[in-house]
Write a protein that holds these residues in place. Structure first.
Motif, PDB file in Angstrom:
ATOM      1  N   LEU A   1       0.854  -1.182   0.000  1.00 28.69           N
ATOM      2  CA  LEU A   1       0.000   0.000   0.000  1.00 28.69           C
ATOM      3  C   LEU A   1       0.891   1.234   0.000  1.00 28.69           C
ATOM      4  N   VAL A   2       0.629   2.146  -0.972  1.00 29.17           N
ATOM      5  CA  VAL A   2       1.491   3.310  -1.170  1.00 29.17           C
ATOM      6  C   VAL A   2       0.639   4.571  -1.166  1.00 29.17           C
ATOM      7  N   PHE A   3       1.161   5.622  -0.526  1.00 30.11           N
ATOM      8  CA  PHE A   3       0.498   6.925  -0.502  1.00 30.11           C
ATOM      9  C   PHE A   3       1.355   7.920  -1.290  1.00 30.11           C
ATOM     10  N   PRO A   4       0.734   8.720  -2.177  1.00 27.55           N
ATOM     11  CA  PRO A   4       1.520   9.575  -3.077  1.00 27.55           C
ATOM     12  C   PRO A   4       2.012  10.882  -2.472  1.00 27.55           C
ATOM     13  N   LEU A   5       1.332  11.388  -1.440  1.00 31.56           N
ATOM     14  CA  LEU A   5       1.670  12.687  -0.874  1.00 31.56           C
ATOM     15  C   LEU A   5       1.547  12.631   0.641  1.00 31.56           C
ATOM     16  N   PRO A   6       2.171  13.612   1.319  1.00 35.73           N
ATOM     17  CA  PRO A   6       2.972  14.735   0.846  1.00 35.73           C
ATOM     18  C   PRO A   6       4.280  14.332   0.166  1.00 35.73           C
ATOM     19  N   ARG A   7       4.697  13.088   0.431  1.00 41.46           N
ATOM     20  CA  ARG A   7       5.813  12.500  -0.318  1.00 41.46           C
ATOM     21  C   ARG A   7       5.431  11.056  -0.584  1.00 41.46           C
TER      22      ARG A   7
END
Length: 408
Positions: A396-402
């Protein structure tokens, strides 16, 4: 373009995201072969009053007469609303003698808690389909846009409100001065106004460029919000710093004739904004570079996944996600599909990028290697909801804040 708060023509370009479709115009399969209108998405700063804003190229009627966002599909947002209602009852001494009005009340996610407490309440919700869901939940709801006429009618028929709630709507109005005066009309002479809005301190400081989209006409610091509220004789008394939507502020205001002095929390947030350079123009100048850097990082990651044969799908179809997808040029070759809990979006396609939106169960069926969470502001909630993808080694990956993987 002139500033919608002070009418200045000294507007500084802060972030140009190109031209994109409106973020909530999800496409049906029948619309995929039809032209899709796009509009410039260009954020500017008034050098005189320091209000961040975009041109009003689409009207609220274009966006909100029928709306795709139902607040109750976010468990954490409903819980956030429940806590707010409980705290407001204690803080303001609300009871059966009181009146509460919520502007842009959506599907009754907040006022349901007010009604259960036995407090008379009324929602004002322009989206007919969403307002109908609120009434089914037992929340009295007027299907209307708030303006001077509707505000006067509500005050006459329902009575002046002891508490007016305006959560995540103060950014959605191009007629800022008229809307602010309408909020004041709803209030009793000793009433309170509570506004929640994304804090520009986080937008600029953390490079949250995807929170810029066409239905958000302006973006606030406490300083610029206080200036806007003052046009209707309202004074900021207190402010709370919240984690919602990537970092928000809850502003408490009263009519100037009864308002006490601003709290220490107001002074502290104003000081933080000033330290960040947001009480002048220099603090805003790096936002464009932050957006470019985030775009390049995400595209490198998705291209590497494709080259390595790793399957990538999305989770969520929020407005901010459509700004991200369009600005980055992400299409089904890099993101096969996304899923959403809202049945309204199932079988539709994201505006501009034409990515299919499916039911959440599709993820467990396909077992993708990577899930890209587009509503990154819900990271704790989504990390828990999607913990099952670890069963097959999914990431699972989150694009922001980085760009970063989920922790835990």
């Amino acid at each position: 373009m002139r500033c919608r708060l002070c009418d200045s023509d000294r507007l500084l370009s802060v972030l140009d995201l190109g031209a994109t479709p409106p973020c909530e115009r999800f496409l049906t399969a029948e619309q995929l072969d039809s032209p899709e209108p796009t509009y410039p998405l260009h954020l500017r700063l008034c050098e005189d009053c320091l209000l961040l804003q975009i041109p009003a190229l689409i009207s609220p009627e274009d966006t909100f007469t029928e709306y795709a966002y139902f607040a109750s599909y976010s468990d954490s947002w409903v819980e956030h609303a429940r806590r707010f209602v409980e705290e407001s009852i204690r803080r303001l001494g609300l009871g059966a003698h009181s009146r509460v009005v919520e502007v842009a009340s959506n599907d009754g996610y907040l006022l349901q808690h007010v009604a259960r407490a036995g407090i008379p309440c009324l929602g004002i919700e322009p989206s007919v389909n969403v307002g109908a869901a609120a009434r089914e939940r037992g929340v009295p709801t007027l299907s209307a846009f708030l303006d001077r006429t509707s505000a006067a009618a509500v005050r006459r028929d329902f009575g002046p409100a002891d508490l007016v709630v305006a959560n995540n709507v103060y950014a959605h109005v191009p007629d800022l001065l008229g809307f602010t005066q309408s909020l004041r009309t709803l209030m009793a002479e000793t009433g309170w106004l509570s506004i929640e809005v994304h804090h520009a301190l986080n937008l600029v400081g953390l490079g949250q460029f995807d929170t810029v989209y066409h239905e958000h006409f302006q973006y606030y610091t406490v300083l610029s919000a206080a200036r806007a509220l003052a046009t209707a004789g309202l004074a900021v008394v207190d402010v709370e710093v919240l984690t919602t939507h990537g970092g928000s502020i809850r502003i408490w205001a009263q009519p100037e004739s009864v308002a006490s002095s601003a709290s220490s929390r107001v002074r502290d947030v104003l000081a933080a904004e000033e330290r960040a350079g947001l009480h002048g123009v220099d603090g805003y100048r790096h936002l464009a570079e932050q957006a470019r850097s985030a775009r390049h990082q995400l595209l490198h990651f998705l291209l590497d996944c494709r080259d390595e044969g790793r399957s990538v799908v999305g989770y969520g179809a929020p407005g901010k996600g459509n700004t991200l997808l369009n600005y980055c040029g992400i299409r089904p070759d890099l993101l096969e599909y996304t899923v959403d809990r809202n049945p309204y979006k199932h079988g539709r396609f994201t505006p501009g990028t034409r990515i299919p939106i499916l039911e959440p169960a599709q993820i467990a069926k396909d077992r993708p290697d990577v899930v890209l969470a587009l509503p990154w502001n819900l990271e704790p909630e989504l990390t828990e909801q999607l913990g099952y993808i670890k069963e097959w080694g999914g990431e699972l990956v989150f694009p922001l804040p980085r760009l970063h993987p989920a922790v835990g």
